[in-house]
Design an enzyme around this catalytic site. Sequence first.
Site, mmCIF file in Angstrom:
data_model
loop_
_atom_site.group_PDB
_atom_site.id
_atom_site.type_symbol
_atom_site.label_atom_id
_atom_site.label_comp_id
_atom_site.label_asym_id
_atom_site.label_seq_id
_atom_site.Cartn_x
_atom_site.Cartn_y
_atom_site.Cartn_z
ATOM 1 N N HIS A 120 0.936 -5.933 -0.035
ATOM 2 C CA HIS A 120 0.027 -6.507 -1.026
ATOM 3 C C HIS A 120 -1.392 -6.336 -0.488
ATOM 4 O O HIS A 120 -1.721 -6.805 0.608
ATOM 5 C CB HIS A 120 0.337 -7.994 -1.246
ATOM 6 C CG HIS A 120 -0.646 -8.676 -2.135
ATOM 7 N ND1 HIS A 120 -0.549 -8.658 -3.513
ATOM 8 C CD2 HIS A 120 -1.765 -9.417 -1.841
ATOM 9 C CE1 HIS A 120 -1.546 -9.349 -4.037
ATOM 10 N NE2 HIS A 120 -2.299 -9.824 -3.046
ATOM 11 N N HIS A 140 -2.649 -11.967 -10.644
ATOM 12 C CA HIS A 140 -2.299 -11.201 -9.451
ATOM 13 C C HIS A 140 -3.597 -10.615 -8.900
ATOM 14 O O HIS A 140 -4.177 -9.698 -9.497
ATOM 15 C CB HIS A 140 -1.298 -10.099 -9.815
ATOM 16 C CG HIS A 140 -0.738 -9.354 -8.640
ATOM 17 N ND1 HIS A 140 -0.787 -7.982 -8.535
ATOM 18 C CD2 HIS A 140 -0.121 -9.795 -7.511
ATOM 19 C CE1 HIS A 140 -0.206 -7.602 -7.416
ATOM 20 N NE2 HIS A 140 0.198 -8.685 -6.774
ATOM 21 N N ASP A 160 0.190 -4.000 -5.479
ATOM 22 C CA ASP A 160 1.377 -3.930 -4.635
ATOM 23 C C ASP A 160 1.788 -2.473 -4.438
ATOM 24 O O ASP A 160 1.885 -1.704 -5.413
ATOM 25 C CB ASP A 160 2.537 -4.709 -5.271
ATOM 26 C CG ASP A 160 2.299 -6.212 -5.242
ATOM 27 O OD1 ASP A 160 1.386 -6.651 -4.514
ATOM 28 O OD2 ASP A 160 3.020 -6.938 -5.951
ATOM 29 N N HIS A 208 7.075 -4.539 0.492
ATOM 30 C CA HIS A 208 5.869 -3.901 -0.043
ATOM 31 C C HIS A 208 4.631 -4.436 0.680
ATOM 32 O O HIS A 208 4.696 -5.439 1.379
ATOM 33 C CB HIS A 208 5.735 -4.134 -1.559
ATOM 34 C CG HIS A 208 5.374 -5.537 -1.919
ATOM 35 N ND1 HIS A 208 6.275 -6.591 -1.872
ATOM 36 C CD2 HIS A 208 4.185 -6.089 -2.323
ATOM 37 C CE1 HIS A 208 5.685 -7.714 -2.250
ATOM 38 N NE2 HIS A 208 4.410 -7.441 -2.522
#
Length: 241
Positions: free
Chosen positions: A204, A123, A127, A202
Amino acid sequence: MRQRLSSEPDRYRGRRRVPTPPRSRYAVVVTTAFVGAGVVALGAQAMPDAKTVSPSALAADLQNASATSQDVADRAADADRASRDTDRGALESTLANTEDTWFLPLRGYTFTAPYGLRWGKFHAGVDLAATEGTPYRAIHDGTVEKAGWYGGYGNCVIIRHTDGTESIYGHSSRLLVKEGQQVKAGDTIGLVGSTGHSYGSHLHLEIHVKGEPTDPIPWLRNKGVDIQMETQPIAADAAAS
């Protein structure tokens, strides 16, 4: 004259006769009384009688008093405006001298995912969960390199900043900037959403340094911005207010 008998009661016994003042003292008392009466009369003539006051003169006095009061009020208002202008000028000067100020991308979010491995995949950002439609901002000055659909990022904005780094904002419900547009730190550039490969509404956020992703938490913390604590420099708070 009849001689008083010893057997007759003495009618004056135990009494005191008031002596008659000498003529000279009597003259002084009378003169003082006349002089005092004259002073009182002169004083009465010196004081204006309410009936003799000119209405036009009274109106002029009231007008002068009103003008003086208004002048004082105007001076106080001018001083207050000057003070506000000075404070605003000082704030603008402070912000102008803090060109390296960095911002949080938005307010009122919940930190939900860190940088690194997640579910067996890498990742590359963090987030920040927020209600769909929440405005988010550019974290620093720069040029919009990308504003559109970008694979798994969904609707995405990419900004190249003045120091060469890039910030990426993914999963937007709506974009508010165009490619090639110059933006300032704190400018609203899009709205939070859940487009692309997203598990819910959300933002990112990624930071790329020299083309490579880096953990936004420690990198932005060195800039005075703490994503986990949701804090930013005082100058950024002042500019955003």
